[in-house]
Design a protein around this motif. Structure first.
Motif, mmCIF file in Angstrom:
data_model
loop_
_atom_site.group_PDB
_atom_site.id
_atom_site.type_symbol
_atom_site.label_atom_id
_atom_site.label_comp_id
_atom_site.label_asym_id
_atom_site.label_seq_id
_atom_site.Cartn_x
_atom_site.Cartn_y
_atom_site.Cartn_z
ATOM 1 N N LEU A 26 0.873 -0.794 -0.254
ATOM 2 C CA LEU A 26 -0.122 -0.364 -0.003
ATOM 3 C C LEU A 26 1.015 1.439 0.068
ATOM 4 N N PRO A 27 2.325 0.915 0.809
ATOM 5 C CA PRO A 27 2.743 2.643 0.712
ATOM 6 C C PRO A 27 3.597 2.586 -0.488
ATOM 7 N N LEU A 28 3.633 1.694 -1.642
ATOM 8 C CA LEU A 28 4.103 1.659 -2.538
ATOM 9 C C LEU A 28 3.082 2.237 -3.561
ATOM 10 N N SER A 29 2.116 1.563 -3.325
ATOM 11 C CA SER A 29 1.036 2.375 -4.381
ATOM 12 C C SER A 29 0.742 4.126 -4.246
ATOM 13 N N ALA A 30 0.737 3.972 -2.954
ATOM 14 C CA ALA A 30 0.591 5.454 -2.637
ATOM 15 C C ALA A 30 1.503 6.503 -3.472
ATOM 16 N N GLU A 31 2.392 5.759 -2.864
ATOM 17 C CA GLU A 31 3.376 7.321 -3.401
ATOM 18 C C GLU A 31 4.175 6.932 -5.145
ATOM 19 N N ALA A 32 3.373 5.691 -6.457
ATOM 20 C CA ALA A 32 3.432 5.782 -6.812
ATOM 21 C C ALA A 32 2.025 6.457 -7.416
ATOM 22 N N CYS A 33 0.828 6.740 -6.753
ATOM 23 C CA CYS A 33 0.329 7.605 -7.136
ATOM 24 C C CYS A 33 0.377 8.784 -6.976
ATOM 25 N N ALA A 34 0.838 9.056 -6.198
ATOM 26 C CA ALA A 34 1.346 10.564 -6.006
ATOM 27 C C ALA A 34 2.249 11.290 -6.766
ATOM 28 N N LEU A 35 3.181 10.128 -7.515
ATOM 29 C CA LEU A 35 4.088 10.381 -8.187
ATOM 30 C C LEU A 35 3.281 10.826 -9.731
ATOM 31 N N ALA A 36 2.361 10.057 -10.166
ATOM 32 C CA ALA A 36 2.440 9.839 -11.239
ATOM 33 C C ALA A 36 0.936 11.114 -11.315
ATOM 34 N N GLY A 37 -0.039 11.082 -9.897
ATOM 35 C CA GLY A 37 -0.779 12.794 -10.555
ATOM 36 C C GLY A 37 0.158 13.633 -10.568
ATOM 37 N N PHE A 38 1.651 14.112 -9.701
ATOM 38 C CA PHE A 38 2.355 15.349 -9.841
ATOM 39 C C PHE A 38 3.057 15.265 -12.263
ATOM 40 N N LYS A 39 3.449 14.382 -12.186
ATOM 41 C CA LYS A 39 4.335 14.033 -12.992
ATOM 42 C C LYS A 39 3.116 14.493 -14.076
ATOM 43 N N GLY A 40 1.738 13.976 -14.654
ATOM 44 C CA GLY A 40 0.653 14.411 -14.640
ATOM 45 C C GLY A 40 0.275 15.659 -15.358
ATOM 46 N N ILE A 41 0.489 16.800 -14.362
ATOM 47 C CA ILE A 41 -0.199 17.545 -15.000
ATOM 48 C C ILE A 41 1.678 18.793 -14.984
ATOM 49 N N GLY A 42 2.558 18.018 -14.507
ATOM 50 C CA GLY A 42 3.922 18.861 -15.586
ATOM 51 C C GLY A 42 4.711 19.132 -13.970
ATOM 52 N N GLU A 43 3.573 19.110 -12.992
ATOM 53 C CA GLU A 43 4.969 19.486 -11.802
ATOM 54 C C GLU A 43 5.880 18.113 -11.330
ATOM 55 N N THR A 44 6.816 18.696 -11.544
ATOM 56 C CA THR A 44 7.909 16.973 -11.124
ATOM 57 C C THR A 44 9.214 17.968 -9.590
ATOM 58 N N ARG A 45 8.374 18.262 -9.520
ATOM 59 C CA ARG A 45 9.634 19.017 -8.096
ATOM 60 C C ARG A 45 9.073 18.574 -7.116
ATOM 61 N N PRO A 46 7.824 18.601 -6.894
ATOM 62 C CA PRO A 46 7.062 18.149 -6.243
ATOM 63 C C PRO A 46 7.350 16.046 -5.997
ATOM 64 N N ALA A 47 7.363 15.647 -7.517
ATOM 65 C CA ALA A 47 7.088 14.028 -7.286
ATOM 66 C C ALA A 47 8.815 13.894 -6.828
ATOM 67 N N LEU A 48 9.664 14.538 -7.306
ATOM 68 C CA LEU A 48 11.255 14.135 -6.821
ATOM 69 C C LEU A 48 11.803 14.719 -5.001
ATOM 70 N N ALA A 49 11.454 15.331 -4.426
ATOM 71 C CA ALA A 49 11.160 15.792 -3.142
ATOM 72 C C ALA A 49 10.378 14.656 -3.232
ATOM 73 N N ILE A 50 8.953 13.435 -3.566
ATOM 74 C CA ILE A 50 8.571 12.602 -2.362
ATOM 75 C C ILE A 50 9.245 11.310 -2.567
ATOM 76 N N ALA A 51 9.784 11.168 -3.583
ATOM 77 C CA ALA A 51 11.032 9.785 -3.888
ATOM 78 C C ALA A 51 12.233 10.235 -3.425
#
Length: 141
Positions: free
Chosen positions: A90-115
């Motif tokens: 579940l944590p792995l999947s939730a992280e992947a969803c959050a990253l995909a949401g940010f990347k989908g709108i072109g906001e890669t910095r929050p995705a990078l911060a989460i990773a």
């Protein structure tokens, strides 16, 4: 273990596509949020299935089928896989969803911060968790 990671990434594929479409349609607020929530629901379902499968004798059978003959290696592998499937999916999947949401709108910095936070936590926790719990500690970290 790869099944857990693939299941986690499955939800992110849909989230990325739906959030990109919502962003393109000018519906960043509700459309993207809906995409991420749908991905999280999917993650919850797949995580429950993985946890149920890992809680039974299926893992021992799997390690026997792939040819693990050393009992200590099989026990360590089962411990790692069980922790990853039951508590990590579940944590792995939730992280992947959050990253995909940010990347989908072109906001890669929050995705990078989460990773980056995820990797940093893993690096910091690996040593103590492995020292205390052995191979399963690597999965906990």
């Amino acid at each position: 273990i790869w099944v857990v990671y693939i299941a986690g990434e499955l939800s992110s594929v849909g989230v990325h596509a739906l959030s990109s479409a919502a962003e393109g349609a000018g519906d960043r607020g509700e459309g993207v949020g809906t995409a991420v929530v749908q991905g999280l629901w999917f993650s919850l379902g797949t995580s429950a299935v993985l946890a149920a499968l890992a809680s039974g004798p299926l893992l021992a059978r799997y390690f026997a089928v792939v040819g693990v003959v050393d009992a200590a290696v099989a026990r360590a592998g089962i411990a790692y896989a069980r922790v990853t499937a039951v508590w990590g999916a579940l944590p792995l999947s939730a992280e992947a969803c959050a990253l995909a949401g940010f990347k989908g709108i072109g906001e890669t910095r929050p995705a990078l911060a989460i990773a980056a936070v995820t990797v940093l936590l893993n690096v910091c926790l690996n040593g103590p968790m492995i020292a205390r719990y052995g191979v399963a500690g690597a999965a906990w970290a």
